[in-house]
Design a protein around this motif. Structure first.
Motif, PDB file in Angstrom:
ATOM      1  N   LEU A 251       7.118   0.640   6.045  1.00 30.85           N
ATOM      2  CA  LEU A 251       6.708  -0.363   7.020  1.00 30.85           C
ATOM      3  C   LEU A 251       6.727  -1.735   6.370  1.00 30.85           C
ATOM      4  O   LEU A 251       6.024  -1.971   5.387  1.00 30.85           O
ATOM      5  N   SER A 252       7.548  -2.635   6.905  1.00 33.49           N
ATOM      6  CA  SER A 252       7.663  -3.984   6.335  1.00 33.49           C
ATOM      7  C   SER A 252       6.888  -4.974   7.192  1.00 33.49           C
ATOM      8  O   SER A 252       7.443  -5.895   7.788  1.00 33.49           O
ATOM      9  N   ASP A 253       5.590  -4.776   7.262  1.00 32.95           N
ATOM     10  CA  ASP A 253       4.746  -5.632   8.087  1.00 32.95           C
ATOM     11  C   ASP A 253       3.316  -5.513   7.586  1.00 32.95           C
ATOM     12  O   ASP A 253       2.915  -4.465   7.063  1.00 32.95           O
ATOM     13  N   GLY A 254       2.539  -6.575   7.733  1.00 27.72           N
ATOM     14  CA  GLY A 254       1.143  -6.525   7.337  1.00 27.72           C
ATOM     15  C   GLY A 254       0.370  -5.537   8.191  1.00 27.72           C
ATOM     16  O   GLY A 254       0.537  -5.488   9.413  1.00 27.72           O
ATOM     17  N   ALA A 255      -0.494  -4.741   7.554  1.00 25.23           N
ATOM     18  CA  ALA A 255      -1.176  -3.677   8.294  1.00 25.23           C
ATOM     19  C   ALA A 255      -2.622  -3.520   7.838  1.00 25.23           C
ATOM     20  O   ALA A 255      -3.122  -2.404   7.703  1.00 25.23           O
ATOM     21  N   SER A 256      -3.315  -4.613   7.614  1.00 20.47           N
ATOM     22  CA  SER A 256      -4.704  -4.537   7.165  1.00 20.47           C
ATOM     23  C   SER A 256      -5.612  -3.957   8.232  1.00 20.47           C
ATOM     24  O   SER A 256      -6.608  -3.305   7.930  1.00 20.47           O
ATOM     25  N   SER A 257      -5.305  -4.199   9.522  1.00 21.93           N
ATOM     26  CA  SER A 257      -6.146  -3.668  10.594  1.00 21.93           C
ATOM     27  C   SER A 257      -6.037  -2.152  10.682  1.00 21.93           C
ATOM     28  O   SER A 257      -6.933  -1.484  11.191  1.00 21.93           O
ATOM     29  N   VAL A 258      -4.938  -1.602  10.187  1.00 24.88           N
ATOM     30  CA  VAL A 258      -4.717  -0.159  10.263  1.00 24.88           C
ATOM     31  C   VAL A 258      -5.191   0.544   8.993  1.00 24.88           C
ATOM     32  O   VAL A 258      -5.855   1.581   9.051  1.00 24.88           O
ATOM     33  N   TYR A 259      -4.864  -0.041   7.822  1.00 25.31           N
ATOM     34  CA  TYR A 259      -5.110   0.649   6.557  1.00 25.31           C
ATOM     35  C   TYR A 259      -6.093  -0.079   5.635  1.00 25.31           C
ATOM     36  O   TYR A 259      -6.443   0.446   4.586  1.00 25.31           O
ATOM     37  N   GLY A 260      -6.503  -1.286   5.979  1.00 24.07           N
ATOM     38  CA  GLY A 260      -7.437  -2.007   5.141  1.00 24.07           C
ATOM     39  C   GLY A 260      -6.745  -2.831   4.074  1.00 24.07           C
ATOM     40  O   GLY A 260      -5.617  -3.288   4.245  1.00 24.07           O
ATOM     41  N   SER A 261      -7.412  -3.018   2.964  1.00 20.62           N
ATOM     42  CA  SER A 261      -6.934  -3.884   1.893  1.00 20.62           C
ATOM     43  C   SER A 261      -5.617  -3.392   1.317  1.00 20.62           C
ATOM     44  O   SER A 261      -5.301  -2.200   1.365  1.00 20.62           O
TER      45      SER A 261
ATOM     46  N   LEU B 206       0.849  -1.193   0.000  1.00 22.78           N
ATOM     47  CA  LEU B 206       0.000   0.000   0.000  1.00 22.78           C
ATOM     48  C   LEU B 206       0.884   1.242   0.000  1.00 22.78           C
ATOM     49  O   LEU B 206       1.799   1.372   0.806  1.00 22.78           O
ATOM     50  N   VAL B 207       0.613   2.155  -0.923  1.00 21.41           N
ATOM     51  CA  VAL B 207       1.358   3.410  -1.021  1.00 21.41           C
ATOM     52  C   VAL B 207       0.476   4.543  -0.515  1.00 21.41           C
ATOM     53  O   VAL B 207      -0.669   4.708  -0.954  1.00 21.41           O
ATOM     54  N   LEU B 208       1.017   5.320   0.430  1.00 26.75           N
ATOM     55  CA  LEU B 208       0.301   6.434   1.033  1.00 26.75           C
ATOM     56  C   LEU B 208       1.056   7.738   0.800  1.00 26.75           C
ATOM     57  O   LEU B 208       2.284   7.730   0.657  1.00 26.75           O
ATOM     58  N   VAL B 209       0.344   8.822   0.783  1.00 26.40           N
ATOM     59  CA  VAL B 209       0.923  10.162   0.816  1.00 26.40           C
ATOM     60  C   VAL B 209       0.295  10.883   1.998  1.00 26.40           C
ATOM     61  O   VAL B 209      -0.927  11.042   2.051  1.00 26.40           O
ATOM     62  N   ASN B 210       1.123  11.242   2.967  1.00 22.86           N
ATOM     63  CA  ASN B 210       0.630  11.844   4.211  1.00 22.86           C
ATOM     64  C   ASN B 210      -0.428  10.959   4.875  1.00 22.86           C
ATOM     65  O   ASN B 210      -1.421  11.438   5.418  1.00 22.86           O
ATOM     66  N   GLY B 211      -0.205   9.651   4.797  1.00 23.11           N
ATOM     67  CA  GLY B 211      -1.099   8.716   5.458  1.00 23.11           C
ATOM     68  C   GLY B 211      -2.370   8.399   4.708  1.00 23.11           C
ATOM     69  O   GLY B 211      -3.230   7.673   5.226  1.00 23.11           O
ATOM     70  N   ARG B 212      -2.506   8.888   3.464  1.00 22.19           N
ATOM     71  CA  ARG B 212      -3.724   8.647   2.693  1.00 22.19           C
ATOM     72  C   ARG B 212      -3.382   7.911   1.405  1.00 22.19           C
ATOM     73  O   ARG B 212      -2.318   8.102   0.840  1.00 22.19           O
TER      74      ARG B 212
ATOM     75  N   VAL C 134      -4.307 -10.359   7.688  1.00 23.92           N
ATOM     76  CA  VAL C 134      -4.195  -9.522   6.490  1.00 23.92           C
ATOM     77  C   VAL C 134      -5.254  -9.956   5.489  1.00 23.92           C
ATOM     78  O   VAL C 134      -5.686 -11.111   5.466  1.00 23.92           O
ATOM     79  N   PHE C 135      -5.635  -9.030   4.667  1.00 23.93           N
ATOM     80  CA  PHE C 135      -6.756  -9.246   3.758  1.00 23.93           C
ATOM     81  C   PHE C 135      -6.569  -8.371   2.529  1.00 23.93           C
ATOM     82  O   PHE C 135      -6.058  -7.250   2.634  1.00 23.93           O
ATOM     83  N   ARG C 136      -6.926  -8.895   1.382  1.00 23.29           N
ATOM     84  CA  ARG C 136      -6.909  -8.067   0.176  1.00 23.29           C
ATOM     85  C   ARG C 136      -8.084  -8.426  -0.703  1.00 23.29           C
ATOM     86  O   ARG C 136      -8.208  -9.573  -1.171  1.00 23.29           O
ATOM     87  N   ALA C 137      -8.949  -7.458  -0.921  1.00 22.80           N
ATOM     88  CA  ALA C 137     -10.043  -7.639  -1.869  1.00 22.80           C
ATOM     89  C   ALA C 137      -9.510  -7.435  -3.282  1.00 22.80           C
ATOM     90  O   ALA C 137      -8.538  -6.707  -3.490  1.00 22.80           O
TER      91      ALA C 137
ATOM     92  N   SER D 188     -14.523  -4.201   7.344  1.00 22.82           N
ATOM     93  CA  SER D 188     -14.657  -3.716   5.967  1.00 22.82           C
ATOM     94  C   SER D 188     -15.808  -4.430   5.288  1.00 22.82           C
ATOM     95  O   SER D 188     -15.935  -5.656   5.386  1.00 22.82           O
ATOM     96  N   ASP D 189     -16.621  -3.667   4.600  1.00 21.14           N
ATOM     97  CA  ASP D 189     -17.752  -4.221   3.853  1.00 21.14           C
ATOM     98  C   ASP D 189     -17.637  -3.777   2.405  1.00 21.14           C
ATOM     99  O   ASP D 189     -17.877  -2.610   2.080  1.00 21.14           O
ATOM    100  N   TYR D 190     -17.238  -4.728   1.520  1.00 23.72           N
ATOM    101  CA  TYR D 190     -17.049  -4.461   0.092  1.00 23.72           C
ATOM    102  C   TYR D 190     -18.313  -4.813  -0.676  1.00 23.72           C
ATOM    103  O   TYR D 190     -18.932  -5.857  -0.439  1.00 23.72           O
ATOM    104  N   SER D 191     -18.663  -3.965  -1.618  1.00 26.27           N
ATOM    105  CA  SER D 191     -19.885  -4.195  -2.383  1.00 26.27           C
ATOM    106  C   SER D 191     -19.788  -5.432  -3.272  1.00 26.27           C
ATOM    107  O   SER D 191     -20.818  -6.033  -3.599  1.00 26.27           O
ATOM    108  N   LEU D 192     -18.566  -5.833  -3.662  1.00 23.82           N
ATOM    109  CA  LEU D 192     -18.414  -7.005  -4.526  1.00 23.82           C
ATOM    110  C   LEU D 192     -17.694  -8.169  -3.852  1.00 23.82           C
ATOM    111  O   LEU D 192     -17.685  -9.257  -4.401  1.00 23.82           O
TER     112      LEU D 192
END
Length: 969
Positions: free
Chosen positions: A173-183, A146-152, A646-649, A614-618
């Protein structure tokens, strides 16, 4: 996109997929609950034992601890003072960025040892050419970083679109972070922190050139900032250009090379301008040189490998780029406790890729050349008659008279994030609300292609009109108007060239992507425990993503999206129009619980718990949590551990990318076939005589929707356990080591290669429907959609050593060494199937996933004395190998002998730079040399990219000189 496919996808796979993991999630949920209860109970016990325990984390200066302003470190939502936490984060600051001399962010970040695999860069020509650079932490793919700019979230995955002169620091950050940032945050997170405060103006210009006299680059940037009591504004602009470098300009890439029977041979292509023609008796012939006009059988000789076409000089080892950045960051204090802010940056990138002229494979491309074609001297049909499904003799050629295939890409990327944030008087609580809008438009102009339908007409029956003396399309009984017959048997004849130019078409394709995200969050202290306050961060988020693939050229639209999905009105440049969207609603929270502090062997003990729904429409709904523990037995030593779900839609491109055609170098698994695998080798003779007639197979890549494949989410767990040691007895020294492991199920694989598809079908009868063979057994094309393929498991160790010190006489020194050891990278595409073995990538090159040497390292040494500075960078890529000794893997370094392994030694690249500050003139001059030893990349031969090597890992340019001048005032 019509609504019914989306409805079908959700009803078929959203809920059943998630319910398979309910028990595991309940177990983790109960574990989290138990850990929280235990922490509170332990804290209560400590309070009962010592009611005078310190209420802050710095016993030596309690007041200071209360007034320090905390920050949010990448990998956590909690605002805190500590810089070292349970999150293994590597930081690159603006000084390191400047000292590297790299013109784009991607060139710098991709050097990190934790990055491996197939993260694209401007050295990728065939399959690249957009000027983009992506990041693949742990080699898990850029779609799992996941790539962020200023945390977004960054809307466009190209990190080169981030303005380098605006970057304050980069946190990796070299660690899984789905609970923090999602997919997507499976392999880790790269967070680019931009400058929000600057006073003055800074102008900079740079220039670079290789020792071969090519690959020139030029750049100019400007940065300006204003500050007042109530506002801060920073604006920046930059422009960069990079010239192309031809594959023919380097010895290692001048020819397409292969290992065959232990010898290095020129591979070449059977699609040669003189043609590869299967005669009536089954032999192969090619046209003699110098023949013009209509041909006869006497004008041909027996085809040999010496007649093959060398397509390498037409490729590039560095694609041309032209990039412009505009950016603005502003903050305005509305009230003493409320700030309004906005981040805006815009990037326009022009880049191009060039590959050899269009090849024609009559069977592979489903062209039909009639035996009644006036120019046909052989009296037999060639290719595939789509009207009847019949397959006839092979005929290959290459339309060199049309020139190269050129792909001119223009990408426009806009990201705008306005927001408002505030704090409460007398309280630690802060809140934030923002809207993150991203828009990406990519337009590709394609040159060197033909109108499919008109070309097919020109190859069909034709005759010499006795009345006019003109060769005419059709038959005497049914002539075809507005059609000029093509003498495909002599493509360089002036008459053929003129006929081909009448049906040239230059299609324009486009890609549009939009992201809209609204988020509200708050963080602060709940209440105090004896060891300190409990901190909580929580928030809500809504995000919608949409994508459209299409064309401005109607003839480029696929003529059929069913049995011939992707075959379209333009030779080879096939594409379908497709669009779609999805949305996700999320709620998240994280709490930091201080359990113990200032006790013997417990200088501090903190528990960090986080969870995200997280609730994904698809893709249905999912909850992912983490538990992290931070223990300082003494002040100098931090022991840390994190266990995360960790999770990835499926992302928008994996779902809705339209069908696109191309070619891929691969060996048909049915060469020499004698029976036993009917699905994989349909229509292939069983007498062992079958041989693939072309090393480049036609492919049709697409998202899952276009291929009718029901793509599922992927799930897994991430583990990280490590330590950080900062000895007080040696100031400036820091050491860290982290053992990590990531396990994934239902792995989403994007960008499959034909070899994997053929192996899956051959050994396990899976994905066989993706292989399309003609009547004589030759592969017409292979569909390469995004699919779920089994399990992926990776583990390794990261280490970092940093030391800085200063002397009165010799100046200031700082040194760092980052290293990654890859202990395991295993992929099993069919768990439980005995015929499908696990692919072990650690220590080797895997064609689908990239290169995974056991060791990677990055060392830096910086020096400063008065106005002088110098920097030395060492990048290390450990030993690796190509091929697998296990014959059943179908992966051999030798084209003719199975089970051959080609070993490749370790590589070390050294870069040097030096600078001088002219203080009186507020000017800094820097010069540097990259790849001082001018090392050529190792040879991967037929398994490499277009340049015979792994262009994702090794330097292809060679020694490179650069200089930069910066003026500040």
């Amino acid at each position: 996109m019509p609504s019914h496919p989306a409805t079908s996808l959700r009803s078929c796979r959203s809920r059943p997929v998630l319910t398979q993991r309910v028990l595991a999630r309940r177990l983790l949920s109960r574990t989290v609950t138990f850990a929280l209860a235990a922490a509170l109970f332990s804290a209560a016990q400590v309070h009962a034992q010592d009611s005078s325990a310190a209420t802050n984390t710095d016993a030596s200066n309690p007041e200071k601890a209360k007034t320090l302003s905390g920050v949010v470190v990448t990998g956590s939502l909690i605002r805190r003072v500590d810089t070292e936490t349970s999150n293994p984060v590597v930081t690159i600051d603006s000084q390191q960025i400047a000292a590297s001399g790299k013109p784009t962010v991607g060139d710098l970040v991709q050097q990190l040892p934790s990055i491996a695999g197939n993260a694209t860069n401007p050295g990728i020509d065939n399959g690249g050419g957009t000027g983009a650079s992506t990041v693949s932490l742990r080699g898990l793919g850029d779609n799992r970083t996941l790539v962020l700019v200023n945390g977004r979230r960054l809307a466009y995955e190209d990190v080169n679109s981030i303005p380098a002169n605006m970057i304050e620091r980069i946190e990796v950050l070299s660690d899984g972070a789905s609970s923090v940032y999602g997919s997507d945050a499976i392999g880790g997170v790269v967070n680019f922190i931009l400058k929000d405060h600057y006073k003055g103006v800074q102008l900079s210009g740079d220039y670079g050139i290789s020792s071969h006299g090519d690959g020139n680059r030029r750049g100019f940037s400007a940065l300006a900032g204003l500050s007042g009591d109530r506002y801060d504004v920073v604006v920046a602009a930059s422009h960069q250009t990079q010239n192309e470098i031809s594959s023919g300009a380097r010895d290692f890439s001048r020819y397409a090379l292969a290992l065959k029977n232990g010898n290095v041979i020129h591979l070449g292509s059977s699609a040669t301008p003189t043609g590869l023609v299967e005669n009536a008796d089954g032999t192969y012939v090619t046209l003699n040189s110098g023949v013009s006009g209509t041909t006869t059988l006497a004008d041909y000789h027996t085809y040999t490998s010496a007649d093959s076409f060398n397509y390498q000089p037409f490729n590039l080892v560095e694609t041309p780029q032209d990039r412009t950045h505009l950016s603005l960051i502003g903050t305005f204090k509305v009230t003493p406790n409320i700030d309004a802010y906005a981040n805006l940056f815009y990037t326009r990138t022009s880049a191009a890729s060039v590959i050899a002229p269009v090849p024609i494979f009559s069977n592979g491309d489903d062209f039909f050349i009639s035996k009644d074609n006036y120019y046909n001297p052989f009296g037999v049909n060639f290719g595939t008659d789509r009207s009847t499904g019949g397959s006839y003799n092979d005929f290959n050629t290459r339309l060199t008279s049309l020139g190269n295939r050129n792909f001119a890409n223009k990408t426009y990327d806009l990201q705008f994030t306005p927001g408002i944030r505030g704090r409460f008087d007398g309280s630690s609580w802060q809140w934030n609300a923002d809207f993150n809008y991203g828009k990406v438009k990519q337009k590709t102009e394609n040159y060197g292609f033909l109108d499919y339908a008109a070309f097919q007409q020109a190859l069909g029956p034709s005759f010499l009109d006795a009345a006019t003396g003109v060769v005419t399309c059709g038959t005497p009984a049914n002539p075809i108007g507005n059609c000029t017959p093509v003498n495909i048997f002599n493509v360089n004849d002036p008459g053929t060239v003129a006929a081909l130019k009448k049906i040239i078409v230059n299609p324009v394709t486009y890609y549009h992507y939009t992201m809209k995200q609204f988020e509200v969050s708050a963080n602060g202290e709940l209440f105090d425990l004896p060891a300190g306050p409990i901190n909580l961060a929580a928030g809500l988020s809504y995000r919608k993503e949409s994508q459209t693939d299409g064309t401005d050229t109607p003839i480029a639209t696929a003529i059929s999206e069913g049995d011939y999905a992707g075959l379209c009105g333009v030779v080879e440049n096939c594409g379908t129009t497709l669009s779609g969207s999805y949305s996700v609603k999320e709620a998240y929270a994280e709490t930091l619980i201080p359990i113990l502090a200032n006790r013997p062997f417990f200088y501090s003990l903190n528990l960090d718990i986080g969870s995200r729904y997280s609730d994904y429409s698809l893709s249905g709904n999912t909850t992912n949590s983490k538990v992290a523990l931070e223990w300082r037995p003494i002040q100098d030593l931090l022991l840390r551990g994190t266990v995360s779900q960790v999770f990835r839609a499926p992302n928008i491109s994996e779902l809705f990318a339209g069908t696109a055609g191309g070619a891929y170098a691969a060996t048909d698994i049915c060469n020499g076939y004698t029976g036993g695998h009917p699905q994989a080798c349909a229509n292939v003779p069983t007498d062992g005589s079958f041989a693939q007639n072309n090393p480049q197979l036609g492919v049709r890549g697409s998202g899952s929707v276009a291929a009718g494949y029901a793509l599922k989410p992927e799930y897994g767990k991430s583990f990280d356990f490590g330590l950080v040691y900062d000895p007080h007895w040696l100031p400036g020294l820091s050491f860290s080591a982290d053992v990590w492991r990531i396990n994934l199920s239902d792995t989403i694989v994007d960008g499959l290669d034909p070899t994997t598809i053929m192996n899956e079908c051959y050994y396990s009868n899976r994905l066989c429907s993706l292989i399309h063979r003609s009547g004589n057994g030759q592969i017409s094309y292979i569909n390469l959609p995004t699919v779920n393929l089994g399990q992926t498991a990776a583990k390794g160790v990261d280490t970092t050593v940093q030391y800085s010190f200063a002397t009165d006489r010799y100046g200031k020194f700082s040194a760092s060494l980052n290293g990654t050891y890859m202990a395991r990278y295993d992929v099993n595409t069919a768990p439980g199937d005995a015929d499908v073995k696990t692919t072990h990538c650690a220590g080797s090159y895997c064609p689908v996933y990239g290169e995974f040497p056991r060791w990677r390292g990055l060392g830096m040494l910086n020096w400063k004395l008065g106005p002088w500075t110098a920097s030395w960078t060492l990048r290390y890529v450990g030993r690796t190998r190509v091929g697998n000794a296990d014959v059943s893997q179908g992966y051999s370094a030798d084209e003719a002998i199975g089970g051959v392994v080609h070993k490749i030694g370790a590589y070390a690249y050294n870069n040097l730079s030096a600078g001088y500050d002219f203080e009186k003139y507020h000017t800094n001059l820097s010069i540097g040399v990259d790849n001082i030893a001018d090392k050529k990349p190792p040879m991967f031969y037929q398994w490499g990219s277009n340049s015979n090597t792994d262009a994702y890992t090794y330097d292809q340019i060679g020694r490179y000189y650069w200089m930069r001048a910066t003026v500040s005032f």
